[in-house]
Design a protein around this motif. Sequence first.
Motif, PDB file in Angstrom:
ATOM      1  N   SER A 129      12.362   0.172  -3.945  1.00 62.02           N
ATOM      2  CA  SER A 129      11.482  -0.714  -3.179  1.00 62.02           C
ATOM      3  C   SER A 129      11.408  -2.080  -3.845  1.00 62.02           C
ATOM      4  O   SER A 129      11.391  -2.200  -5.083  1.00 62.02           O
ATOM      5  N   MET A 130      11.340  -3.110  -3.004  1.00 64.66           N
ATOM      6  CA  MET A 130      11.247  -4.464  -3.538  1.00 64.66           C
ATOM      7  C   MET A 130       9.873  -4.753  -4.139  1.00 64.66           C
ATOM      8  O   MET A 130       9.707  -5.769  -4.813  1.00 64.66           O
ATOM      9  N   ASN A 153      10.094   4.627  -7.853  1.00 62.94           N
ATOM     10  CA  ASN A 153      10.298   5.809  -7.017  1.00 62.94           C
ATOM     11  C   ASN A 153      11.368   6.758  -7.560  1.00 62.94           C
ATOM     12  O   ASN A 153      11.695   7.745  -6.900  1.00 62.94           O
ATOM     13  N   GLY A 154      11.913   6.467  -8.725  1.00 68.07           N
ATOM     14  CA  GLY A 154      12.918   7.367  -9.290  1.00 68.07           C
ATOM     15  C   GLY A 154      13.574   6.772 -10.520  1.00 68.07           C
ATOM     16  O   GLY A 154      13.132   5.746 -11.063  1.00 68.07           O
ATOM     17  N   VAL A 155      14.665   7.430 -10.972  1.00 68.96           N
ATOM     18  CA  VAL A 155      15.424   7.002 -12.145  1.00 68.96           C
ATOM     19  C   VAL A 155      16.583   6.118 -11.688  1.00 68.96           C
ATOM     20  O   VAL A 155      17.339   6.484 -10.758  1.00 68.96           O
ATOM     21  N   ARG A 156      16.775   4.990 -12.326  1.00 69.83           N
ATOM     22  CA  ARG A 156      17.817   4.044 -11.925  1.00 69.83           C
ATOM     23  C   ARG A 156      19.196   4.582 -12.331  1.00 69.83           C
ATOM     24  O   ARG A 156      19.375   5.119 -13.437  1.00 69.83           O
ATOM     25  N   CYS A 177      14.501  10.012  -0.995  1.00 75.53           N
ATOM     26  CA  CYS A 177      15.030   8.879  -0.242  1.00 75.53           C
ATOM     27  C   CYS A 177      14.983   9.176   1.266  1.00 75.53           C
ATOM     28  O   CYS A 177      15.131  10.336   1.680  1.00 75.53           O
ATOM     29  N   PRO A 178      14.806   8.107   2.068  1.00 70.66           N
ATOM     30  CA  PRO A 178      14.546   6.719   1.682  1.00 70.66           C
ATOM     31  C   PRO A 178      13.132   6.544   1.123  1.00 70.66           C
ATOM     32  O   PRO A 178      12.258   7.353   1.398  1.00 70.66           O
ATOM     33  N   VAL A 179      12.952   5.462   0.351  1.00 71.21           N
ATOM     34  CA  VAL A 179      11.639   5.215  -0.241  1.00 71.21           C
ATOM     35  C   VAL A 179      10.662   4.788   0.855  1.00 71.21           C
ATOM     36  O   VAL A 179      11.061   4.449   1.977  1.00 71.21           O
ATOM     37  N   GLU A 180       9.374   4.789   0.493  1.00 72.13           N
ATOM     38  CA  GLU A 180       8.312   4.597   1.484  1.00 72.13           C
ATOM     39  C   GLU A 180       8.406   3.268   2.214  1.00 72.13           C
ATOM     40  O   GLU A 180       8.281   3.211   3.448  1.00 72.13           O
TER      41      GLU A 180
END
Length: 479
Positions: A129-130, A153-156, A177-180
């Motif tokens: 997410s931005m 929202n997770g591990v890069r 995924c997809p993120v919110e």
Amino acid sequence: MAAAEPKPPVGAAAAGRLARSCWSAFWDYETPKVIVVKNRRLGIVYRAVQLLILLYFVWYVFIVQKSYQDSETGPESSVITKVKGITLSEHKVWDVEEYVKPPEGGSVFSIITRIEVTPFQTLGTCAESMRVSNATCDSDKDCVAGQLDMLGNGVRTGRCVLYYHGSSKTCEVSGWCPVEDGASVSQFLGTMAPNFTILIKNSIHYPKFQFSKGNIENRKDGYLKHCTFHEVSDLYCPIFKLGYIVEQAGENFTELAHTGGVIGVIINWDCDLDLSASECNPKYSFRRLDPKHIPASSGYNFRFAKYYKINGSITRTLIKAYGIRIDVIVHGQAGKFSLIPTIINLATALTSIGVGSFLCDWILLTFMNKNKVYSHKKFDKVCTPRHSSGSWPVTLALVLGQAPPPLYPCSTDPGQAGQLQGEGQSQARAVPPPWPCSTSAPSEQMVDAPERGAGPGLCASEPSQQDCVLTDARGLAQL
């Protein structure tokens, strides 16, 4: 020639005298002396102070605060709630099982009025997410593999990928995924929400007085099935419409349904148990509890998910819910007559009336023109004989003025005392010398000054020989 004994230091001798005088003064007995002062202004002040104190205790302490009662605060309480109603959103019909969280019916519950749905989330990789800090990137070098952001929202994964819409890029993450923010859909449930009904069943108990009561009227004619709360006509029908609660709290329902908020339903049980049980009734009030004027913390929302399987893979629907949270708060106080607090407060009232005497004495001895006269008349020092031919009852009778005076007066002058004792031995013992009046008493001019117009009136008569007491000029009050 014997050596001269060393003399004690001057300071030690002074300290010894001070200690002896303090020890002697410790055993003195003080008793009030009544003097009637004929002064109208001082009398007005005295009665005004007494009247104010009396009004304070009668009106505020006994009538308003009811201090004659034994009281108990914080009743034992139970709350059961039940919500009914259906509503519509853009895609479906919602019933109670879906929009009330939690469904147990406790004193705190939430009614969902708007949701943001992110459907079909699966475990995989997607753009971050931005809204997450340092999530935007231009190339893979800007993303560190294995980095975990606690607000993300997770591990890069270390890759820089295109965002869900537009030409921007963010770091790729491994998670749901997809993120919110990338695929959420908003739905409004508040169209029919003002007509939701909420039953608030409350029972209280005061264990000290063994008193219990509830907020539902004991009727068997189906009264609760067709009534709604009204402060006058239906006080014991605790069924409230959600729109009524929000309105009584002074809020706009549409705005509150979009942003969410916390509304408090306060039930107050103030009971005077000296009256009948029917006079103990609940009082309801409503107000918003969350700080709506602070943008950073205003509103109310929470998240939950619904899990299911599609083709054997775990899938979920993430829901961010905005709603109106209802907090039911119960408090109160019960009181009943008790002799102990009544006696304590009556004694306090009677003692406080003496403040008027203290104030007027201070004015009399400080600001009046003839304060020296009042001081001489108010403060006397009575000396008791050091040697008495009788026993202690005779001495007590001498002090109380119930026996004839001794053969010698009380005097602080040793020479005078010796002379009087010598004369008493040479004269006949059967004829006692006259008992002298106080040597520190004011002169006839000072006592009679009010009669000659020299100052405020002092109601005092010339003491008789029996009423005359011994005084010491050094024992008078010095103003």
